[in-house]
Design a protein around this motif. Sequence first.
Motif, PDB file in Angstrom:
ATOM      1  N   LEU A  27     -13.571  -2.924  12.551  1.00  0.00           N
ATOM      2  CA  LEU A  27     -13.022  -0.944  12.730  1.00  0.00           C
ATOM      3  C   LEU A  27     -14.229  -0.817  13.531  1.00  0.00           C
ATOM      4  O   LEU A  27     -14.271   0.918  14.005  1.00  0.00           O
ATOM      5  N   GLU A  28     -14.970  -1.370  13.095  1.00  0.00           N
ATOM      6  CA  GLU A  28     -16.642  -0.190  14.588  1.00  0.00           C
ATOM      7  C   GLU A  28     -16.757  -0.003  15.560  1.00  0.00           C
ATOM      8  O   GLU A  28     -16.886   0.314  16.219  1.00  0.00           O
ATOM      9  N   GLY A  29     -15.526  -1.847  15.951  1.00  0.00           N
ATOM     10  CA  GLY A  29     -16.045  -1.679  17.269  1.00  0.00           C
ATOM     11  C   GLY A  29     -14.606  -1.377  18.225  1.00  0.00           C
ATOM     12  O   GLY A  29     -14.430  -1.650  19.353  1.00  0.00           O
ATOM     13  N   ASP A  30     -13.164  -1.088  17.776  1.00  0.00           N
ATOM     14  CA  ASP A  30     -12.294  -1.024  18.154  1.00  0.00           C
ATOM     15  C   ASP A  30     -11.535   0.232  17.718  1.00  0.00           C
ATOM     16  O   ASP A  30     -11.321   0.256  16.419  1.00  0.00           O
ATOM     17  N   PRO A  31     -11.890   1.688  18.280  1.00  0.00           N
ATOM     18  CA  PRO A  31     -10.918   3.013  17.918  1.00  0.00           C
ATOM     19  C   PRO A  31     -10.207   3.178  17.501  1.00  0.00           C
ATOM     20  O   PRO A  31      -9.331   3.253  16.852  1.00  0.00           O
ATOM     21  N   ALA A  32      -9.103   1.882  18.708  1.00  0.00           N
ATOM     22  CA  ALA A  32      -7.410   2.186  17.837  1.00  0.00           C
ATOM     23  C   ALA A  32      -7.518   1.185  17.069  1.00  0.00           C
ATOM     24  O   ALA A  32      -6.698   2.418  16.557  1.00  0.00           O
ATOM     25  N   LEU A  33      -7.917  -0.151  16.526  1.00  0.00           N
ATOM     26  CA  LEU A  33      -7.656  -0.468  15.424  1.00  0.00           C
ATOM     27  C   LEU A  33      -7.701   0.979  14.607  1.00  0.00           C
ATOM     28  O   LEU A  33      -7.239   0.615  13.118  1.00  0.00           O
ATOM     29  N   ALA A  35      -7.875   4.234  14.496  1.00  0.00           N
ATOM     30  CA  ALA A  35      -7.173   5.141  14.292  1.00  0.00           C
ATOM     31  C   ALA A  35      -5.529   4.654  13.192  1.00  0.00           C
ATOM     32  O   ALA A  35      -5.147   5.046  13.012  1.00  0.00           O
ATOM     33  N   GLU A  36      -5.511   3.291  13.858  1.00  0.00           N
ATOM     34  CA  GLU A  36      -3.928   2.776  13.146  1.00  0.00           C
ATOM     35  C   GLU A  36      -4.425   3.116  11.680  1.00  0.00           C
ATOM     36  O   GLU A  36      -3.965   2.920  10.569  1.00  0.00           O
ATOM     37  N   PHE A  37      -5.937   2.170  11.328  1.00  0.00           N
ATOM     38  CA  PHE A  37      -6.215   2.305   9.889  1.00  0.00           C
ATOM     39  C   PHE A  37      -6.160   3.200   9.346  1.00  0.00           C
ATOM     40  O   PHE A  37      -5.492   3.461   8.345  1.00  0.00           O
ATOM     41  N   GLU A  38      -6.617   4.348  10.322  1.00  0.00           N
ATOM     42  CA  GLU A  38      -6.834   6.243   9.410  1.00  0.00           C
ATOM     43  C   GLU A  38      -5.536   6.801   9.035  1.00  0.00           C
ATOM     44  O   GLU A  38      -5.242   7.346   8.642  1.00  0.00           O
ATOM     45  N   ALA A  39      -3.818   6.235  10.475  1.00  0.00           N
ATOM     46  CA  ALA A  39      -3.163   6.361   9.825  1.00  0.00           C
ATOM     47  C   ALA A  39      -1.995   5.827   8.883  1.00  0.00           C
ATOM     48  O   ALA A  39      -1.714   6.458   7.772  1.00  0.00           O
ATOM     49  N   ILE A  40      -2.418   4.462   8.544  1.00  0.00           N
ATOM     50  CA  ILE A  40      -2.464   3.893   7.401  1.00  0.00           C
ATOM     51  C   ILE A  40      -2.684   4.873   6.341  1.00  0.00           C
ATOM     52  O   ILE A  40      -1.597   4.839   5.230  1.00  0.00           O
ATOM     53  N   ARG A  41      -4.378   4.907   5.949  1.00  0.00           N
ATOM     54  CA  ARG A  41      -4.830   5.242   5.332  1.00  0.00           C
ATOM     55  C   ARG A  41      -3.616   7.184   4.451  1.00  0.00           C
ATOM     56  O   ARG A  41      -3.698   6.713   3.210  1.00  0.00           O
ATOM     57  N   GLU A  42      -3.674   7.887   5.995  1.00  0.00           N
ATOM     58  CA  GLU A  42      -3.186   8.636   5.226  1.00  0.00           C
ATOM     59  C   GLU A  42      -1.935   8.775   4.886  1.00  0.00           C
ATOM     60  O   GLU A  42      -1.303   9.459   3.708  1.00  0.00           O
ATOM     61  N   ALA A  43      -0.561   7.861   5.422  1.00  0.00           N
ATOM     62  CA  ALA A  43       0.629   8.127   5.020  1.00  0.00           C
ATOM     63  C   ALA A  43       0.878   7.602   3.725  1.00  0.00           C
ATOM     64  O   ALA A  43       1.142   7.692   2.395  1.00  0.00           O
ATOM     65  N   ASP A  44      -0.229   6.855   3.025  1.00  0.00           N
ATOM     66  CA  ASP A  44      -0.403   5.974   1.467  1.00  0.00           C
ATOM     67  C   ASP A  44      -0.608   7.180   1.096  1.00  0.00           C
ATOM     68  O   ASP A  44      -0.162   7.130   0.188  1.00  0.00           O
ATOM     69  N   ARG A  45      -1.768   8.294   1.381  1.00  0.00           N
ATOM     70  CA  ARG A  45      -2.146   9.004   0.607  1.00  0.00           C
ATOM     71  C   ARG A  45      -1.114  10.164   0.208  1.00  0.00           C
ATOM     72  O   ARG A  45      -0.287  10.287  -0.363  1.00  0.00           O
ATOM     73  N   LEU A  46      -0.395  10.725   1.635  1.00  0.00           N
ATOM     74  CA  LEU A  46       0.840  11.101   1.420  1.00  0.00           C
ATOM     75  C   LEU A  46       2.505  10.397   0.672  1.00  0.00           C
ATOM     76  O   LEU A  46       3.122  11.429  -0.299  1.00  0.00           O
ATOM     77  N   ALA A  47       2.032   9.092  -0.210  1.00  0.00           N
ATOM     78  CA  ALA A  47       3.376   8.518   0.204  1.00  0.00           C
ATOM     79  C   ALA A  47       2.848   8.778  -1.363  1.00  0.00           C
ATOM     80  O   ALA A  47       3.964   8.518  -2.422  1.00  0.00           O
ATOM     81  N   LEU A  48       1.283   8.262  -2.492  1.00  0.00           N
ATOM     82  CA  LEU A  48       1.138   8.598  -3.673  1.00  0.00           C
ATOM     83  C   LEU A  48       1.086   9.693  -3.715  1.00  0.00           C
ATOM     84  O   LEU A  48       1.765   9.840  -4.855  1.00  0.00           O
ATOM     85  N   GLU A  49       0.593  11.087  -3.420  1.00  0.00           N
ATOM     86  CA  GLU A  49       1.258  12.198  -3.871  1.00  0.00           C
ATOM     87  C   GLU A  49       2.998  12.033  -4.233  1.00  0.00           C
ATOM     88  O   GLU A  49       2.930  13.052  -5.022  1.00  0.00           O
ATOM     89  N   GLU A  50       3.668  12.190  -3.352  1.00  0.00           N
ATOM     90  CA  GLU A  50       4.417  12.013  -3.180  1.00  0.00           C
ATOM     91  C   GLU A  50       5.902  11.430  -4.573  1.00  0.00           C
ATOM     92  O   GLU A  50       6.769  12.145  -5.707  1.00  0.00           O
ATOM     93  N   PHE A  51       4.972   9.838  -4.507  1.00  0.00           N
ATOM     94  CA  PHE A  51       5.132   9.418  -6.055  1.00  0.00           C
ATOM     95  C   PHE A  51       5.251  10.131  -6.979  1.00  0.00           C
ATOM     96  O   PHE A  51       5.609  10.322  -7.996  1.00  0.00           O
ATOM     97  N   ASP A  52       3.384   9.922  -7.202  1.00  0.00           N
ATOM     98  CA  ASP A  52       3.274  11.096  -8.281  1.00  0.00           C
ATOM     99  C   ASP A  52       4.357  12.665  -8.907  1.00  0.00           C
ATOM    100  O   ASP A  52       4.510  12.804  -9.705  1.00  0.00           O
ATOM    101  N   THR A  53       5.077  13.467  -7.643  1.00  0.00           N
ATOM    102  CA  THR A  53       4.956  14.826  -8.050  1.00  0.00           C
ATOM    103  C   THR A  53       6.615  14.288  -8.923  1.00  0.00           C
ATOM    104  O   THR A  53       7.350  14.305  -9.582  1.00  0.00           O
ATOM    105  N   MET A  54       7.644  12.680  -8.039  1.00  0.00           N
ATOM    106  CA  MET A  54       8.028  12.724  -8.666  1.00  0.00           C
ATOM    107  C   MET A  54       8.392  11.780  -9.822  1.00  0.00           C
ATOM    108  O   MET A  54       9.399  11.544 -10.439  1.00  0.00           O
ATOM    109  N   LEU A  55       7.286  11.176 -10.002  1.00  0.00           N
ATOM    110  CA  LEU A  55       7.490  10.675 -11.556  1.00  0.00           C
ATOM    111  C   LEU A  55       6.730  12.194 -13.189  1.00  0.00           C
ATOM    112  O   LEU A  55       7.567  11.841 -13.990  1.00  0.00           O
ATOM    113  N   ARG A  56       6.920  13.198 -11.983  1.00  0.00           N
ATOM    114  CA  ARG A  56       7.073  14.065 -12.738  1.00  0.00           C
ATOM    115  C   ARG A  56       8.177  14.887 -13.108  1.00  0.00           C
ATOM    116  O   ARG A  56       8.901  15.816 -13.518  1.00  0.00           O
ATOM    117  N   GLU A  57       9.379  14.343 -12.162  1.00  0.00           N
ATOM    118  CA  GLU A  57      10.873  15.395 -12.391  1.00  0.00           C
ATOM    119  C   GLU A  57      11.487  14.155 -13.028  1.00  0.00           C
ATOM    120  O   GLU A  57      10.901  12.772 -13.744  1.00  0.00           O
TER     121      GLU A  57
END
Length: 257
Positions: A27-33, A35-57
Amino acid sequence: MQDHERLSAFLDGELSEAEAREIEKELEGDPALLAEFEAIREADRLALEEFDTMLREPVPFDLAKAIQEAPDDHVANATGAPRRSPPWGATIAALIALMIGGIGGYWAGQSQDSTLAAAPGWLQDIADYHAVYATQTRHLVEVPASEREHIQTWLTNTVGTNVAVPDLSAQGLEFQGARLLVAAGKPVAQLMYLDADQRVVALCLIATEAPREGFAAQTIGAFGMVSWGGAGANFVVVGDQDRTDLSTIAEAAATQV
């Protein structure tokens, strides 16, 4: 293992220490990799937020009942380990399952009656009251169980719909008495019960011209709830979140109110 799988496993803490260090160097030496990691982490965060919201319904009653009635060993396997963020694949699978079951049930319910249409937010008020009154002993109720007839007359006249005190002794609950609450600006009858461990279960009802159809289970704060509608009222059974018998209690109460 492809980069996406490796990065997801790294994010979920599933790699060995040596594998994790290797990913960190890449990750330190590959900007493309990176960027892919940051995209996965952001998608994971959004999915978990949605999951927590659905648990309250509210969730479909059949699903909630199946979970409550699952064998103890399955429950232990699901909850005994320290909590950690679910793996990326598991998060997506859970979201898909909930969306298929939960959203389908939601739209089916919307075609007949808006959930909690009688008094939006009344269940949150009930949870707030329960957090206070469930800790009481001497002052658990306003009117004791010995005045059952008075309780039924008093609350029927005040709430504006018939209030009957169901016998839930077959479910291990002993009627203690009643209180009058206000939720969403409307009077609410609260019938209080104790189990053999002195834990409180309450049955509450609010008058409505459009009772909800079917049962729905949900969690608010530290409490589990099962709600349904009947003639001229919406009902809810509320108890500790870890109870596995709320659906059974609700079904028994529904036949008597």
